[in-house]
Design a protein around this motif. Structure first.
Motif, PDB file in Angstrom:
ATOM      1  N   THR A   3       0.822  -1.206   0.000  1.00 62.32           N
ATOM      2  CA  THR A   3       0.000   0.000   0.000  1.00 62.32           C
ATOM      3  C   THR A   3       0.860   1.261   0.000  1.00 62.32           C
ATOM      4  O   THR A   3       2.021   1.235   0.395  1.00 62.32           O
ATOM      5  CB  THR A   3      -0.928   0.042   1.232  1.00 62.32           C
ATOM      6  N   TYR A 120      -1.440  -0.341  -3.739  1.00 63.44           N
ATOM      7  CA  TYR A 120      -2.786   0.209  -3.617  1.00 63.44           C
ATOM      8  C   TYR A 120      -2.674   1.563  -2.913  1.00 63.44           C
ATOM      9  O   TYR A 120      -2.098   1.658  -1.833  1.00 63.44           O
ATOM     10  CB  TYR A 120      -3.673  -0.748  -2.808  1.00 63.44           C
ATOM     11  N   ILE A 122      -3.946   4.507  -0.744  1.00 60.38           N
ATOM     12  CA  ILE A 122      -4.969   4.761   0.280  1.00 60.38           C
ATOM     13  C   ILE A 122      -5.055   6.265   0.500  1.00 60.38           C
ATOM     14  O   ILE A 122      -4.128   6.886   1.028  1.00 60.38           O
ATOM     15  CB  ILE A 122      -4.632   4.056   1.608  1.00 60.38           C
TER      16      ILE A 122
END
Length: 135
Positions: A3, A120, A122
């Protein structure tokens, strides 16, 4: 899953970078169009920087003189869903905070920064949703 968390301070910096790029374009926009999820917060912030008063959300038809804003250009799915809704797709400008590194970008995209990698991303407005999904 790897992330990349983004802070509010970074969001504010990215919005400023994106606004400067948009202001250098040889045209102006009468409104912003966005999606009710990821694009809503960046749209509101960009509207302030660009002096745009109207923000349209989840429209079925999109005017080509409306700037389309999203938080990230990732798979290209959102872009592909938006294109058929635009009255003149050749005039669409798709503005986003992040563009996924390693992807092929359409000519209509304007972005503030490429992602670090395939992690990913966030955003501050979706971190609770992300953590809820991970449980």
């Amino acid at each position: 899953m790897s992330t990349q968390s983004v802070s509010w301070d970074e969001i504010e910096s990215l919005v400023e970078i994106l606004a400067k790029k948009i202001l250098k374009l040889p045209r102006t926009f009468s409104s912003i169009t966005t999606l009710s999820r990821g694009g809503l917060v960046p749209s509101r912030l960009l509207a302030d920087h660009l002096g745009i008063k109207k923000i349209y959300v989840d429209k079925k038809k999109i005017s080509s003189d409306s700037l389309f804003v999203d938080d990230i250009f990732d798979t290209g799915d959102t872009f592909n869903e938006v294109i058929p809704k635009v009255d003149d797709p050749s005039k669409l400008v798709f503005a986003t905070l992040f563009a996924r590194r390693g992807k092929k970008y359409p000519k209509q995209i304007v972005y503030a920064k490429k992602t670090n990698n395939n992690a990913y991303v966030i955003f501050p407005w979706d971190k609770l949703e992300f953590h809820r999904i991970q449980k």
